[in-house]
Enzyme design. Structure first.
Site, PDB file in Angstrom:
ATOM      1  N   GLY A 192      -2.889   7.605   3.886  1.00 42.03           N
ATOM      2  CA  GLY A 192      -1.733   6.849   4.539  1.00 42.03           C
ATOM      3  C   GLY A 192      -1.048   6.135   3.977  1.00 42.03           C
ATOM      4  CD  GLU A 193       3.637   4.165   1.899  1.00 42.04           C
ATOM      5  OE1 GLU A 193       3.805   2.600   2.112  1.00 42.04           O
ATOM      6  OE2 GLU A 193       4.571   5.036   1.250  1.00 42.04           O
ATOM      7  N   GLY A 194      -1.086   1.924   3.954  1.00 47.27           N
ATOM      8  CA  GLY A 194      -1.304   0.834   4.958  1.00 47.27           C
ATOM      9  C   GLY A 194      -2.368   0.910   5.279  1.00 47.27           C
ATOM     10  CG  ASP A 210      -2.197   1.121   1.338  1.00 47.35           C
ATOM     11  OD1 ASP A 210      -2.209   1.898   0.368  1.00 47.35           O
ATOM     12  OD2 ASP A 210      -2.799   1.284   1.968  1.00 47.35           O
TER      13      ASP A 210
END
Length: 676
Positions: free
Chosen positions: A579-581, A526
């Protein structure tokens, strides 16, 4: 079963063969270990026996707990049966248990039934279980009745437990032979080394694995984490990994000042990445496992036979195929145990232009305190959360982002994080990252590995107020351009790219992908950091990308290009920017739903499946009329029975308006839809 092929293991060996030391090395990296001691205390005047027991106790780390079962042979069965999936048990040994079982104090007893109970407890155990037992089948038949009774009972115990375990190892003269590997030899399948001044008595030294065998390195956990490189002769894994947090599903609101570190019911400090020498060799061309290339297509083909009202799962068929291939079964199960790895690492210089100073640290503290999008979604998905701090990367336009030693340490540490997750029974990893300049570093890696132009893969810079900062974007593009110009004559091998351009977060993420591949743990990617790490991992182990799944591209051009190069098709196009994740966690319930349907829906009744409509006229749809299962055709034939697999007669109704009265047999059927 754990991802390395086993979760219950029997270690056999003769006297002084090294079987106990080998068994201890297998669980040395577990967060906690319960040591189950079965041997009786013996004669108080037998000092030699007391010395043996003391030596065993001295080898156990202080973090291990010990449970004695010598008073009651049935206690061992109770301990194994009660152990949970997150526990690690080491039973040493079954010879002592048989000795207690045959003790006249416990007679009369049904030894056969007790052994069967032990085997049943081992077979049904959800804990990671290692059992040690003497191998007495190679010796002469004892001349005394008691000796023969012991060897017979221990032989029966070894056979029953070996049959119940996923894997069996035999240790002879310190050398390990795998008698019963599950799917492959466990990643810890390394014989214990001889005791040396650098190695604690009985503990295996960290081996140097060849590239073709990137197995898990042995570790001595729960020691103080060093903050700089450790000399190679001190062994491997002398490090405590960050705590795995369990976010609460509904956290209680806290005052605004609680964003400070150390607040929250289960807050734990984010640990800086230690620079360690593990002895693990990570180099280009490693041969790591591949997913099963048979069960994936088989699972997708099976979907067309299920009792689904509509056209099927559509794009989510890819999820079923991916899960089937990584689990090695045509009926994959939803991922129950999920862990999020949040890598926090900043980049200095122009790469972080426009970023708020300290913002990534605040995000990491927020996640640790159970707040923010990532922690909330982790709680909803019942996922653990582990926060890791990567070394800060130097300005890539001026010089290398990391030193070669730091890259090696980051790769090994990422591998170690994946190992810990696999040992804890994690079935799916979600790779997340937060760091100033991470997207620019990922763009530089993508430009170096795929030949892309930085402006085309570098996303726009958005301020905290939601405004687009084109000036900061141009500074980032210039930094990437200058870094690529500086390294134009440098090698483009994986480690060189990480050192010159990638930095600590991408290097650590690359190690996670490699370690997860080695332990057969699938990974949800991601964002830029994860996809950049996947690009780099191709040169180290091309198998890694086959264990990766990309739920969404998030509208990021760099992620789109990397996905195209890696052959990863984003499953959804939600364009979430959480946001990543967090985007992967938002999509995870949808992926789980697809797997639940694939695993639980029966075959359609027209293809021989059960009719679970709950009525007694199950045959009406097929023309049986009575629902009794007896043929009701006017001519007395069996042609209308649904259970025989024959299709009922069907007459095409006349259309109400103009149009064709029949449908050609060559009409295409939509993908995933059952042909009626």
């Amino acid at each position: 079963m754990s991802v390395d092929g086993w979760h219950t293991l029997l270690v056999l060996g003769g006297i002084r063969s090294g079987k106990s030391e080998f068994a201890e090395s297998l669980v040395a990296d577990a967060p906690t270990v319960r040591y189950v001691a079965t041997a009786p205390a013996g004669d108080p005047e037998d000092t030699e026996w007391a010395t043996r027991l003391a030596a065993h106790r001295a080898r156990r780390p202080g973090s291990w707990s010990t449970e004695e079962t010598a008073a009651d042979p049935g206690r061992l069965v109770e301990v194994i049966a009660a152990a949970g999936p997150n526990e690690t048990l080491l039973v040493d040994d079954l010879g002592g248990w048989v000795t207690v079982l045959l003790d006249p104090a416990h007679q009369p007893a049904d030894d056969t039934a007790t052994i069967a109970e032990l085997a049943a407890a081992v077979r049904s155990s959800t804990a990671r279980l290692v059992l040690v037992s003497p191998e007495v089948g190679l010796s002469l038949v004892p001349t005394t009745p008691l000796g023969r009774a012991f060897t017979d009972a221990l032989g029966a115990t070894n056979r029953a437990v070996a049959d119940a375990c996923d894997a069996v190892a035999l240790v002879v003269a310190g050398q390990t032979a795998w008698l019963k590997p599950a799917t492959s030899a466990p990643a810890h399948a390394v014989p214990p080394a001889a005791t040396s001044p650098e190695t604690e008595p009985g503990r295996a030294a960290a081996p140097h694995h060849a590239a073709a065998q990137p197995a898990a390195h042995q570790t001595a956990p729960h020691q103080t984490a060093p903050t700089q490189a450790v000399p190679a002769d001190l062994g491997a894994g002398d490090v405590t990994l960050p705590e795995v947090l369990t976010p609460a599903a509904a956290p209680v609101p806290t005052p605004a000042t609680s964003d400070e570190p150390g607040t929250g019911d289960w807050a734990a400090p984010t640990m800086a990445l230690p620079m360690i020498a593990t002895g693990l060799v990570i180099q280009p061309g490693m041969e790591l496992p591949m997913p099963d290339d048979y069960t994936g297509p088989q699972a997708v083909d099976r979907l067309a036979t299920l009792d689904i009202p509509g056209a099927g799962l559509g794009v989510l068929e890819q999820v079923v195929g991916f899960a089937a291939a990584t689990q090695g079964t045509s009926t994959p199960r939803p991922w129950d145990s999920v862990r999020v790895l949040l890598i926090q690492g900043d980049h200095q210089g122009g790469a972080s232009a426009g970023a708020t100073p300290g913002e990534s640290g605040r995000r990491a503290r927020q996640a640790r305190a159970g707040r923010g999008a990532l922690a909330r979604l982790a709680a909803e998905n019942r996922a653990g959360l582990q926060i890791v701090e990567a070394p800060v990367a130097a300005p890539m336009e001026d010089g290398p982002a990391l030193s070669a030693d730091e890259v090696e340490a980051a790769l090994r540490y990422g591998w170690r994080l994946a190992e810990q997750a696999a040992d804890a029974g994690v079935q799916l990893l979600v790779l997340a990252a937060c760091g100033a300049g991470a997207e620019a570093a990922a763009a530089a890696v993508l430009a170096a590995t795929a030949g892309a132009e930085p402006p085309t893969v570098l996303g726009r810079v958005v301020t905290e107020q939601g405004e687009i900062d084109d000036t900061a974007w141009m500074v980032r593009c210039a930094a990437v351009r200058d870094a690529l110009h500086r390294t134009r004559r440098s090698a483009r091998e994986a480690k060189d790219v990480l050192a010159e351009l990638g930095g600590g977060d991408i290097a650590l993420a690359t190690g996670v992908l490699l370690g997860a591949t080695a332990r057969k743990v699938p990974v949800l990617l991601d964002g830029p950091v994860g996809t950049a790490a996947a690009m780099v991992s191709r040169d180290l182990a091309g198998q890694a990308r086959h264990w990766c799944l990309l739920p969404d591209h998030g509208g990021r051009p760099g992620v789109r290009l990397a996905a195209d190069v890696l052959g990863l098709t984003p499953l959804v196009d939600l364009r979430l920017d959480l946001g990543e994740g967090a985007t992967a966690l938002a999509a995870l319930p949808l992926l789980r739903s697809a797997l639940t349907l694939a695993a639980t829906l029966p075959v359609h009744p027209s293809l021989g499946g059960p009719d679970d409509s709950g009525t007694d006229d199950a045959g009406d749809r097929a023309g049986t009329g009575t629902g009794t299962g007896e043929p009701t055709g006017d001519d007395g034939s069996d042609d209308d029975r649904t259970g025989s697999g024959a299709e009922p007669d069907f007459a095409e109704p006349e259309p109400a308006g103009p149009g064709p009265t029949t449908i050609g047999s060559d009409e295409p059927v939509s993908p995933g839809r059952r042909a009626d």
